[in-house]
Every structure is written in C-alpha cells, then in structure tokens.
Design a protein around this motif. Structure first.
Motif, PDB file in Angstrom:
ATOM      1  N   THR A 139      -5.862   5.649  -4.928  1.00 21.05           N
ATOM      2  CA  THR A 139      -6.003   5.354  -3.506  1.00 21.05           C
ATOM      3  C   THR A 139      -6.999   4.221  -3.271  1.00 21.05           C
ATOM      4  OG1 THR A 139      -5.432   7.623  -2.879  1.00 21.05           O
ATOM      5  CG2 THR A 139      -6.644   6.319  -1.261  1.00 21.05           C
ATOM      6  N   VAL A 140      -8.053   4.164  -4.076  1.00 23.37           N
ATOM      7  CA  VAL A 140      -9.012   3.059  -3.969  1.00 23.37           C
ATOM      8  C   VAL A 140      -8.300   1.725  -4.211  1.00 23.37           C
ATOM      9  CG1 VAL A 140     -11.093   2.006  -4.934  1.00 23.37           C
ATOM     10  CG2 VAL A 140     -10.984   4.491  -4.626  1.00 23.37           C
ATOM     11  N   ILE A 141      -7.484   1.690  -5.241  1.00 28.20           N
ATOM     12  CA  ILE A 141      -6.730   0.460  -5.536  1.00 28.20           C
ATOM     13  C   ILE A 141      -5.764   0.143  -4.405  1.00 28.20           C
ATOM     14  CG2 ILE A 141      -5.088  -0.623  -7.126  1.00 28.20           C
ATOM     15  CD1 ILE A 141      -7.964  -0.331  -8.204  1.00 28.20           C
ATOM     16  N   SER A 142      -5.124   1.174  -3.852  1.00 29.25           N
ATOM     17  CA  SER A 142      -4.218   0.960  -2.728  1.00 29.25           C
ATOM     18  C   SER A 142      -4.950   0.399  -1.518  1.00 29.25           C
ATOM     19  CB  SER A 142      -3.542   2.286  -2.362  1.00 29.25           C
ATOM     20  OG  SER A 142      -2.712   2.141  -1.226  1.00 29.25           O
ATOM     21  N   ASN A 143      -6.099   0.980  -1.222  1.00 29.17           N
ATOM     22  CA  ASN A 143      -6.862   0.542  -0.053  1.00 29.17           C
ATOM     23  C   ASN A 143      -7.399  -0.876  -0.188  1.00 29.17           C
ATOM     24  OD1 ASN A 143      -6.466   3.019   1.153  1.00 29.17           O
ATOM     25  ND2 ASN A 143      -8.473   3.834   0.583  1.00 29.17           N
ATOM     26  N   ASN A 144      -7.489  -1.361  -1.416  1.00 26.93           N
ATOM     27  CA  ASN A 144      -8.046  -2.694  -1.659  1.00 26.93           C
ATOM     28  C   ASN A 144      -6.984  -3.739  -2.021  1.00 26.93           C
ATOM     29  OD1 ASN A 144     -11.213  -2.776  -1.676  1.00 26.93           O
ATOM     30  ND2 ASN A 144     -10.656  -0.801  -2.569  1.00 26.93           N
ATOM     31  N   GLN A 145      -5.727  -3.462  -1.707  1.00 26.00           N
ATOM     32  CA  GLN A 145      -4.678  -4.426  -2.028  1.00 26.00           C
ATOM     33  C   GLN A 145      -4.870  -5.761  -1.311  1.00 26.00           C
ATOM     34  OE1 GLN A 145      -1.603  -4.193  -4.267  1.00 26.00           O
ATOM     35  NE2 GLN A 145      -3.403  -3.112  -5.050  1.00 26.00           N
ATOM     36  N   ARG A 167       0.824  -1.186   0.000  1.00 25.34           N
ATOM     37  CA  ARG A 167       0.000   0.000   0.000  1.00 25.34           C
ATOM     38  C   ARG A 167       0.870   1.252   0.000  1.00 25.34           C
ATOM     39  NH1 ARG A 167      -4.881  -1.444   4.208  1.00 25.34           N
ATOM     40  NH2 ARG A 167      -5.584  -3.312   3.138  1.00 25.34           N
ATOM     41  N   CYS A 168       0.314   2.288  -0.567  1.00 20.47           N
ATOM     42  CA  CYS A 168       1.036   3.549  -0.618  1.00 20.47           C
ATOM     43  C   CYS A 168       0.032   4.689  -0.549  1.00 20.47           C
ATOM     44  CB  CYS A 168       1.857   3.618  -1.901  1.00 20.47           C
ATOM     45  SG  CYS A 168       3.181   4.831  -1.851  1.00 20.47           S
ATOM     46  N   ARG A 169      -0.831   4.633   0.455  1.00 17.27           N
ATOM     47  CA  ARG A 169      -1.931   5.583   0.531  1.00 17.27           C
ATOM     48  C   ARG A 169      -1.434   7.014   0.660  1.00 17.27           C
ATOM     49  NH1 ARG A 169      -4.236   1.272   3.562  1.00 17.27           N
ATOM     50  NH2 ARG A 169      -3.320   2.072   5.468  1.00 17.27           N
ATOM     51  N   GLY A 170      -0.264   7.213   1.270  1.00 11.72           N
ATOM     52  CA  GLY A 170       0.180   8.575   1.527  1.00 11.72           C
ATOM     53  C   GLY A 170       0.945   9.202   0.387  1.00 11.72           C
ATOM     54  N   LEU A 171       1.195   8.484  -0.694  1.00 11.71           N
ATOM     55  CA  LEU A 171       1.963   9.017  -1.799  1.00 11.71           C
ATOM     56  C   LEU A 171       1.062   9.906  -2.640  1.00 11.71           C
ATOM     57  CD1 LEU A 171       4.591   9.130  -3.339  1.00 11.71           C
ATOM     58  CD2 LEU A 171       3.901   7.103  -4.598  1.00 11.71           C
ATOM     59  N   SER A 206       3.823   3.865   4.406  1.00 13.72           N
ATOM     60  CA  SER A 206       3.333   2.685   3.699  1.00 13.72           C
ATOM     61  C   SER A 206       4.054   2.454   2.378  1.00 13.72           C
ATOM     62  CB  SER A 206       1.825   2.816   3.448  1.00 13.72           C
ATOM     63  OG  SER A 206       1.530   4.000   2.730  1.00 13.72           O
ATOM     64  N   CYS A 207       4.619   3.506   1.811  1.00 11.29           N
ATOM     65  CA  CYS A 207       5.337   3.381   0.535  1.00 11.29           C
ATOM     66  C   CYS A 207       6.665   2.648   0.696  1.00 11.29           C
ATOM     67  CB  CYS A 207       5.614   4.761  -0.059  1.00 11.29           C
ATOM     68  SG  CYS A 207       4.177   5.801  -0.268  1.00 11.29           S
ATOM     69  N   LEU A 208       7.219   2.709   1.908  1.00  7.60           N
ATOM     70  CA  LEU A 208       8.567   2.197   2.113  1.00  7.60           C
ATOM     71  C   LEU A 208       8.640   0.682   2.118  1.00  7.60           C
ATOM     72  CD1 LEU A 208       9.867   4.764   4.750  1.00  7.60           C
ATOM     73  CD2 LEU A 208       9.801   4.912   2.250  1.00  7.60           C
ATOM     74  N   VAL A 209       7.472   0.022   2.132  1.00  5.13           N
ATOM     75  CA  VAL A 209       7.469  -1.436   2.004  1.00  5.13           C
ATOM     76  C   VAL A 209       8.192  -1.832   0.714  1.00  5.13           C
ATOM     77  CG1 VAL A 209       6.016  -3.465   1.688  1.00  5.13           C
ATOM     78  CG2 VAL A 209       5.357  -1.699   3.331  1.00  5.13           C
ATOM     79  N   CYS A 210       7.991  -1.037  -0.327  1.00  7.17           N
ATOM     80  CA  CYS A 210       8.630  -1.320  -1.613  1.00  7.17           C
ATOM     81  C   CYS A 210       9.767  -0.362  -1.955  1.00  7.17           C
ATOM     82  CB  CYS A 210       7.599  -1.278  -2.738  1.00  7.17           C
ATOM     83  SG  CYS A 210       6.414  -2.635  -2.703  1.00  7.17           S
ATOM     84  N   HIS A 211       9.714   0.841  -1.406  1.00  9.47           N
ATOM     85  CA  HIS A 211      10.673   1.867  -1.832  1.00  9.47           C
ATOM     86  C   HIS A 211      11.650   2.290  -0.738  1.00  9.47           C
ATOM     87  CE1 HIS A 211       8.422   2.341  -5.555  1.00  9.47           C
ATOM     88  NE2 HIS A 211       7.316   2.417  -4.841  1.00  9.47           N
TER      89      HIS A 211
END
Length: 252
Positions: free
Chosen positions: A49-55, A2-6, A215-220
């Motif tokens: 954000t909808v897609i992020s929230n539904n990961q 998830r990356c809701r804050g980006l 939340s972005c830092l999981v990948c970045h």
C-alpha cells in the motif's frame, strides 16, 4: 496505477476466518501458525500500500531522488501494521518463529525497495513500472530466500488473471481458488487454511482473497482487452471481483 483497495477484509475478518470451521478433511491449524500467517500477510499488504500511495511520486519525471528508501517504506508499513493489528513488530521475540519470519519479511521489504532505487529515482522518465504487484513479487522472492525453506509467500490469482508466469497458482492454490474462494457461497474476505503435504513436507497453508477496488480498474477493468499502462490487456474486472490471492506456506 494505484490499487489501494486490493486487499482482504480487515484484521478482525481474518481472525473470524481462522476461527471458522474448515472443510471436511482439512486439519485445523495451530494457533501459532494462524498468527504467523496473518502477520506476514498484513505486513506485505501494508508495504504494498505504501508503494501504491507513492505512485505519483515514483512516476514524477521532474524529480530525481524521491527519498523513498527501503527504510522509509518499512517505517510507513509498520505504522499501518500497528494500526491494523494493535501489535508492534519490535515487541515480538526475535527468537520465536513469528519473530524470525516477520523480521525476514521486513528485511525483504527494505531490500526490494533499495535494490530498485535507480529505477525509482530515474529523472526524465514517467511511468517506471515499479507498481505494487511488481514490488510484492520482489519482496516475496527476497523473503523466500531469507526464510531458508521455513516459509514461502506468494501473490497469485485465478489462472486467467495471472500476468507473470512466476505468480501462477500451484495445483493446490488453483483448486482452492476455484472451489472455495470463487464459490458463490464463500464469505467475502474469509481466508482458507489447511495442513497439506507440500514439496514432500507437511505444511500449514493459507490463501487470503483480495478484491478489486475502483482504483484497481485503471489496469484491470474495462474495456476488456484494451492495453493498460503496463502493456497488458485489461481483464474487464469489476469492483468486488476476486483479483488476487496472498498464499502463505509454513513448513512443519
């Protein structure tokens, strides 16, 4: 992942950015262009954000049909858009330029989601790869076709952070990212706009900075170089670092 804050600062900060004097040589944008660009960026962010929230739902291997259709995503995005802007897209004149382009963005959101229903609903598979960044790219590709040369939208980033070659910044975007958005004195969340020749045509161009949230830092995030869930090496980013840029071009 998830990356809701980006995302850039809230709508009020966008307006402040648009009203702030531009750099020497940059033509002041027409009010209409600024409003259109803001509305396109906001709708794209809200849908992403909808897609992020539904990961968690998308990546649930136990479920088949997730009931996450394009219309469902759009309806949720519109609710967020209305909350952020105080405007209902349905009330915008469909014959106006803003109305045409905003409806094209909304149609692209539906199309990008519906075209990937087989992936979203695949049972027995966990991580689907239908992440916000992929979704945004697909939406923008559909939007560019629907806009028929009137406008283009792209999510890009500083060159060293770009993972998909299609998202590489062009020369103007790269220069503005380097000299403006990454400048130590650049106000955080403020967009940059100018009227410049693009593809042989005058165009109103806007770049909107977006920053890493936790939340972005999981990948970045860290450790830099470690492979993330998507198979890309992490960039070692920190909360608050510039992570992406929404670039909007409105041709005159």
């Amino acid at each position: 992942m998830r990356c809701r804050g980006l995302r850039s600062a809230i709508f009020a900060l966008w307006v402040v950015g648009m009203m702030t004097p531009r750099a020497v040589g940059a033509a002041p944008p027409a009010d209409e262009d600024a409003v259109i660009a803001q509305s396109l960026a906001e709708m794209l962010r809200d849908a992403r954000t909808v897609i992020s929230n539904n990961q968690d739902l998308i990546n649930n291997p136990e479920l088949g049909d997730k009931h996450l259709t394009g219309q469902v995503v759009l309806e949720q995005a519109v609710k967020s858009y209305q909350k952020a802007t105080g405007s209902d897209p349905a009330t915008i004149d469909p014959n106006s330029r803003q109305g045409r382009l905003l409806r094209a963005m909304m149609a692209a959101i539906v199309a990008a989601t519906d075209e990937n229903q087989a992936t979203i609903n695949e049972k027995g598979t966990g991580f689907k790869g239908f992440i916000p960044a992929v979704f945004a790219r697909l939406v923008n590709e559909d939007f560019d076709q629907m806009a028929k040369g009137e406008a283009e939208v792209k999510v890009t980033a500083p060159p060293e952070l770009v993972r998909n070659r299609k998202a590489r910044p062009d020369a103007w975007e790269a220069e503005i990212i380097k000299t403006k958005l990454l400048g130590k004195d650049w106000p955080k969340g403020q967009s940059y706009s100018a009227v410049v020749d693009t593809s042989g045509r005058p165009a109103f161009r806007v770049v909107v900075p977006e920053y890493y949230a936790a939340s972005c830092l999981v990948c970045h995030g860290s450790p830099k170089g470690e492979m993330d869930l998507t198979g890309y090496p992490k960039e070692g980013g920190k909360v608050g670092d510039l992570g992406a840029v929404i670039s909007i071009t409105l041709y005159h």
